[in-house]
Enzyme design. Structure first.
Site, PDB file in Angstrom:
ATOM      1  N   LYS A 152       1.042  -1.517  -0.371  1.00  0.00           N
ATOM      2  CA  LYS A 152       0.025   0.133  -0.122  1.00  0.00           C
ATOM      3  C   LYS A 152       0.842   1.057   0.210  1.00  0.00           C
ATOM      4  O   LYS A 152       1.568   1.255   0.983  1.00  0.00           O
ATOM      5  CB  LYS A 152      -0.760   0.162   1.074  1.00  0.00           C
ATOM      6  CG  LYS A 152      -1.660   1.127   1.256  1.00  0.00           C
ATOM      7  CD  LYS A 152      -3.101   1.363   2.233  1.00  0.00           C
ATOM      8  CE  LYS A 152      -3.713   2.407   2.189  1.00  0.00           C
ATOM      9  NZ  LYS A 152      -4.203   2.339   3.348  1.00  0.00           N
TER      10      LYS A 152
ATOM     11  N   ARG B  92     -10.606   9.231   2.596  1.00  0.00           N
ATOM     12  CA  ARG B  92     -10.784  10.514   3.549  1.00  0.00           C
ATOM     13  C   ARG B  92     -11.781  11.592   3.447  1.00  0.00           C
ATOM     14  O   ARG B  92     -12.180  11.574   4.322  1.00  0.00           O
ATOM     15  CB  ARG B  92      -9.006  11.253   3.283  1.00  0.00           C
ATOM     16  CG  ARG B  92      -8.031  10.178   4.106  1.00  0.00           C
ATOM     17  CD  ARG B  92      -6.947  10.130   3.464  1.00  0.00           C
ATOM     18  NE  ARG B  92      -5.874   9.110   3.697  1.00  0.00           N
ATOM     19  CZ  ARG B  92      -4.216   9.581   3.178  1.00  0.00           C
ATOM     20  NH1 ARG B  92      -4.314  11.139   3.051  1.00  0.00           N
ATOM     21  NH2 ARG B  92      -3.538   8.668   3.282  1.00  0.00           N
TER      22      ARG B  92
ATOM     23  N   SER C 279     -10.282   5.861  -5.250  1.00  0.00           N
ATOM     24  CA  SER C 279     -11.006   6.583  -4.739  1.00  0.00           C
ATOM     25  C   SER C 279     -10.681   7.305  -6.110  1.00  0.00           C
ATOM     26  O   SER C 279     -11.016   8.325  -6.561  1.00  0.00           O
ATOM     27  CB  SER C 279     -11.441   8.090  -3.418  1.00  0.00           C
ATOM     28  OG  SER C 279      -9.901   8.015  -2.745  1.00  0.00           O
TER      29      SER C 279
ATOM     30  N   LYS D 225       1.157  10.261   5.802  1.00  0.00           N
ATOM     31  CA  LYS D 225       1.173   8.335   6.316  1.00  0.00           C
ATOM     32  C   LYS D 225       2.331   7.834   5.929  1.00  0.00           C
ATOM     33  O   LYS D 225       2.479   6.395   6.079  1.00  0.00           O
ATOM     34  CB  LYS D 225       0.221   7.545   5.841  1.00  0.00           C
ATOM     35  CG  LYS D 225      -1.173   8.233   6.527  1.00  0.00           C
ATOM     36  CD  LYS D 225      -2.971   7.210   5.967  1.00  0.00           C
ATOM     37  CE  LYS D 225      -4.135   7.669   6.240  1.00  0.00           C
ATOM     38  NZ  LYS D 225      -4.945   6.375   6.634  1.00  0.00           N
TER      39      LYS D 225
ATOM     40  N   GLU E  37       7.870  -7.021   0.962  1.00  0.00           N
ATOM     41  CA  GLU E  37       5.719  -6.956   1.436  1.00  0.00           C
ATOM     42  C   GLU E  37       5.138  -7.988   1.194  1.00  0.00           C
ATOM     43  O   GLU E  37       4.529  -9.042   2.164  1.00  0.00           O
ATOM     44  CB  GLU E  37       5.450  -5.817   1.487  1.00  0.00           C
ATOM     45  CG  GLU E  37       6.314  -3.968   2.044  1.00  0.00           C
ATOM     46  CD  GLU E  37       5.812  -4.097   3.631  1.00  0.00           C
ATOM     47  OE1 GLU E  37       4.903  -5.242   4.238  1.00  0.00           O
ATOM     48  OE2 GLU E  37       6.235  -2.671   4.416  1.00  0.00           O
TER      49      GLU E  37
ATOM     50  N   LYS F 179      -2.327  -1.013  -3.681  1.00  0.00           N
ATOM     51  CA  LYS F 179      -2.938  -0.221  -4.020  1.00  0.00           C
ATOM     52  C   LYS F 179      -1.881   0.809  -3.879  1.00  0.00           C
ATOM     53  O   LYS F 179      -0.924   1.309  -2.651  1.00  0.00           O
ATOM     54  CB  LYS F 179      -3.828  -0.089  -2.798  1.00  0.00           C
ATOM     55  CG  LYS F 179      -4.584   0.565  -2.323  1.00  0.00           C
ATOM     56  CD  LYS F 179      -5.100   0.461  -1.162  1.00  0.00           C
ATOM     57  CE  LYS F 179      -6.470   1.459  -1.090  1.00  0.00           C
ATOM     58  NZ  LYS F 179      -6.966   1.290   1.021  1.00  0.00           N
TER      59      LYS F 179
HETATM   60  C1  PBG Z   1      -7.362   3.190   5.247  1.00  0.00           C
HETATM   61  C2  PBG Z   1      -7.707   3.270   3.969  1.00  0.00           C
HETATM   62  C3  PBG Z   1      -7.512   3.585   3.198  1.00  0.00           C
HETATM   63  C4  PBG Z   1      -7.608   3.271   1.275  1.00  0.00           C
HETATM   64  C5  PBG Z   1      -8.628   2.214   2.495  1.00  0.00           C
HETATM   65  N1  PBG Z   1      -8.391   1.974   3.552  1.00  0.00           N
HETATM   66  C6  PBG Z   1      -6.709   5.425   2.781  1.00  0.00           C
HETATM   67  C7  PBG Z   1      -5.988   5.697   3.663  1.00  0.00           C
HETATM   68  O1  PBG Z   1      -4.456   5.188   3.450  1.00  0.00           O
HETATM   69  O2  PBG Z   1      -5.982   7.258   4.204  1.00  0.00           O
HETATM   70  C8  PBG Z   1      -8.003   4.009   0.719  1.00  0.00           C
HETATM   71  C9  PBG Z   1      -9.167   4.141  -0.316  1.00  0.00           C
HETATM   72  C10 PBG Z   1      -9.956   4.775  -2.213  1.00  0.00           C
HETATM   73  O3  PBG Z   1      -8.921   5.944  -1.610  1.00  0.00           O
HETATM   74  O4  PBG Z   1     -10.218   4.311  -2.387  1.00  0.00           O
HETATM   75  N2  PBG Z   1      -6.782   2.020   5.945  1.00  0.00           N
END
Ligand code: PBG
Length: 334
Positions: free
Chosen positions: A203, A213, A284, A227, A243, A258
């Site tokens: 990720k 968010r 998103s 993050k 990972e 992702k």
């Molecule tokens: C948080 C999480 C995120 C997403 C899924 N779980 C966002 C982040 O890590 O800040 C992102 C999904 C998306 O952008 O559609 N644990």
């Protein structure tokens, strides 16, 4: 065929002349059974519409049976749930994540009454970002650093609460070290050996998560914090392979890479290196980019969506998380 005298000897266009031959030689296909539909669950303090994600809705718990029914009718194999948690439930330790009466527990209860368990699966994220006052996926220690091992204890509680409420698969999205092993072990000991782990193994720390968010309201908690001390740098490929390897060794049943579209090189390399099912998440920001492009330019939304999702299959994905899932499922039925 080297010397037949005609030119060109190989005519690639022969296999493109008609619909039937194009279908016969098609190498990759997108099917509704490849898709996971991420759903936002809200309480009454959130509006259904999400400003930054036109066309995606937040659903109340009472609306979920209708969502499950639609998913089953369309042949969508799984939902993935994300909670929009009211600020009054957010704390420094994120304790609402393992509360017995949380929005997620309510949502799972409702869905489990409504769904056919053989047809429709339910995946839930394990991470603390919807629940902490500061919006991080883990717990801050005294130095203000996201504390790995402290967070693992919280994730164990969260995972077992969700398993108990009837989730089929948990998806740790927190990027803490060792969490797959700890969660697998804890679920097994507590009697949930059949609950799967689909790990967000690679990720990346990405700007493409911003609309998500916004949907959750966690951007307000996070303020400008990054993050990057737990999510990966988008410069790295070898690190992503490490990972993934660790999560496989620790007992993951499937892995996630992702974001999606800008990271298909990672999917391709992983699919050549590992035999575990690989998923990717068209996040998103990718959803919003396509929606806005289709709205403001002459690009065709349906064509963009189908082309982008097929690219995931070509790269080697077993399946794709996408907000376009219900729309695509309808196109694919036509
Ligand atoms: C948080 C999480 C995120 C997403 C899924 N779980 C966002 C982040 O890590 O800040 C992102 C999904 C998306 O952008 O559609 N644990």
């Amino acid at each position: 065929m080297i010397s037949c005298g005609t030119f060109p000897a190989t005519r690639m266009r022969r296999n493109r002349q008609t619909v039937w031959i194009r279908n016969l030689v098609q190498e990759n296909r997108l099917h509704v059974s490849d898709l996971i539909w991420p759903i936002f669950v809200r309480d009454e303090n959130f509006s259904p519409e999400i400003d930054s994600m036109p066309g995606v809705l937040r659903y109340t718990v009472d609306e979920l049976p209708k969502v499950a029914e639609e998913a089953q009718r369309l042949g969508i194999p799984s939902l993935a749930l994300f909670p929009c948690v009211d600020i009054k439930y957010k704390t420094v330790d994120g304790a609402e994540a393992w509360a017995d009466d949380s929005l997620m527990v309510g949502a799972l209860g409702k869905l489990n009454q409504a769904r056919d368990r053989d047809k429709l699966g339910i995946i839930v994220d394990v991470a603390l970002d919807p629940y902490t006052t500061y919006g991080h996926d883990g717990i801050l220690n005294k130095k203000g650093y996201v504390d790995n091992d402290l967070t693992l204890e919280a994730l164990e509680r969260q995972a077992v609460t969700l398993a108990q409420a009837g989730a089929d698969i948990i998806a740790p999205s927190d990027m803490m070290d060792g969490r797959v092993m700890i969660l697998r072990n804890f679920l097994d000991v507590k009697g949930y050996a059949d609950v799967g782990i689909m790990a967000y193994s690679a990720k990346f720390n990405s700007a493409f998560y911003a609309p998500f968010r916004n949907a959750l309201g966690s951007e307000k908690s996070l303020k400008k914090a990054t993050k990057c001390t737990y999510q990966m740098s988008f410069s790295n490929t070898d690190e992503a392979m490490r990972e993934i390897e660790l999560d496989i060794q620790e007992g993951a049943d499937a892995i996630i890479i992702k974001p999606g579209m800008p990271y298909l090189d990672i999917v391709q390399r992983a699919s050549q290196s590992y035999t575990i099912p690989i998923f990717s998440y068209q996040v998103s920001g990718e959803y919003s980019m396509i929606k806005y492009a289709a709205k403001h330019t002459s690009m065709d939304e349906k064509a963009l969506v189908l082309e982008s999702l097929l690219a995931f299959k070509r790269a080697g994905c077993a399946g794709i998380w996408s907000y376009f899932t219900p729309f695509v499922a309808k196109f694919l039925q036509e």
